[in-house]
Design an enzyme around this catalytic site. Sequence first.
Site, mmCIF file in Angstrom:
data_model
loop_
_atom_site.group_PDB
_atom_site.id
_atom_site.type_symbol
_atom_site.label_atom_id
_atom_site.label_comp_id
_atom_site.label_asym_id
_atom_site.label_seq_id
_atom_site.Cartn_x
_atom_site.Cartn_y
_atom_site.Cartn_z
ATOM 1 N N GLY A 10 42.977 -5.944 -15.264
ATOM 2 C CA GLY A 10 44.228 -5.634 -14.826
ATOM 3 C C GLY A 10 45.289 -6.408 -14.511
ATOM 4 N N SER A 11 46.092 -6.432 -13.586
ATOM 5 C CA SER A 11 47.478 -7.154 -13.346
ATOM 6 C C SER A 11 47.138 -8.545 -12.978
ATOM 7 C CB SER A 11 48.351 -6.491 -12.397
ATOM 8 O OG SER A 11 48.565 -5.273 -12.842
ATOM 9 N N VAL A 12 45.817 -9.070 -12.934
ATOM 10 C CA VAL A 12 45.710 -10.218 -12.547
ATOM 11 C C VAL A 12 45.914 -11.270 -13.790
ATOM 12 C CG1 VAL A 12 43.319 -10.289 -13.203
ATOM 13 C CG2 VAL A 12 43.889 -11.722 -11.076
ATOM 14 N N VAL A 13 46.114 -10.910 -14.937
ATOM 15 C CA VAL A 13 46.222 -11.652 -16.259
ATOM 16 C C VAL A 13 47.873 -11.663 -16.393
ATOM 17 C CG1 VAL A 13 44.184 -10.954 -17.351
ATOM 18 C CG2 VAL A 13 46.187 -9.587 -17.590
ATOM 19 N N LYS A 14 48.671 -11.153 -15.643
ATOM 20 C CA LYS A 14 50.062 -11.165 -15.890
ATOM 21 C C LYS A 14 50.602 -12.278 -15.804
ATOM 22 C CE LYS A 14 51.281 -6.298 -14.344
ATOM 23 N NZ LYS A 14 51.637 -5.414 -13.345
#
Length: 326
Positions: A67-71
């Site tokens: 999820g968004s933790v890789v943004k």
Amino acid sequence: QYRSCKALHDAVKRYQADGGSVVILEPSTGKVIAMCNIPDFDPDSYNIVEDISQYNNKATFEAYEPGSVVKPLVMAAALDRGAVTPNTLFNDTGEEKIDRFTIRNSDLEAYGMVTMTQVLQNSLNTGMIFVMRKLGGSLMKDYYEKFGFGQRTGIQLNSESAGVIDSLYKDSEIYYATGSYGQGFTVTVLQLAQSYAALANQGMLMQPYIVEEQRYPDGTVKAAVPTAVRQVISKKTAVTIGAMLVSVIEEGHATSAAVNGYYMAGKTGTAQVARQDGGVGYEVGVTKATFAGYGPIEDPAFAMVVMLDHPRTNQWASETAAVVYG
């Protein structure tokens, strides 16, 4: 180690999660400071377990869609290539249409004209698709590989998963789009910690290690030698993305991860979970909540990832995993 494991245990109980993991690395060396998993087993009574899977080290063995933790990793890549700056503007209409798919922000809101810093603060899926298009999907995939995704870290533990990033090789905009906000491919908690440690370590990726020294009967001591893997982003880019991630904690979705007296960098990620029956799509109402960060920002002493598996009291990482970090 004790405090990290206790904090994870308390969080799993508090948020009624199925389990979770915590990994803390020293950014400059790759040394594992702490690694905890739930469910776990008692080494003194190792035969007493409810399921054989409890013997697995979730942090290294189980890969999941992050999820968004890789943004921040995609944003760092775009900054590194000069595709965007922290102040590049994007007009967020709340959705992006790709082929027959419509992708929306997690809160279903439209934010209008925003900067790249605000894209991270508000964790905008639409904004990350904009960043991916500026960078290029194939180049995004290359940076994910440079950060260590799709390959084992080489830590001295058996049964390490490499994760799966095959979807990013399909050269399709929809896969690149979902990949820009952390869906459609899998990573381990250790891989995430390694990538954030690289952000903290002036862009240099270090190989994680868990054995600090080996002592032999003849008195010989063989100490571990930290191993640099590669320079992923420039030192300048690392400083820039660090400042942007401080603003995520100070002004964005991750205020619950703040630590009094210190500036910390970090990002939340609330990811859907692929259907367990092998069908296409995601489980209804099931998420994995992740927070990744590092600090203090002036001279990072640690990089940490907290993952909670299916927290039931609140599905959002900002209200669960980020609290454990803070």
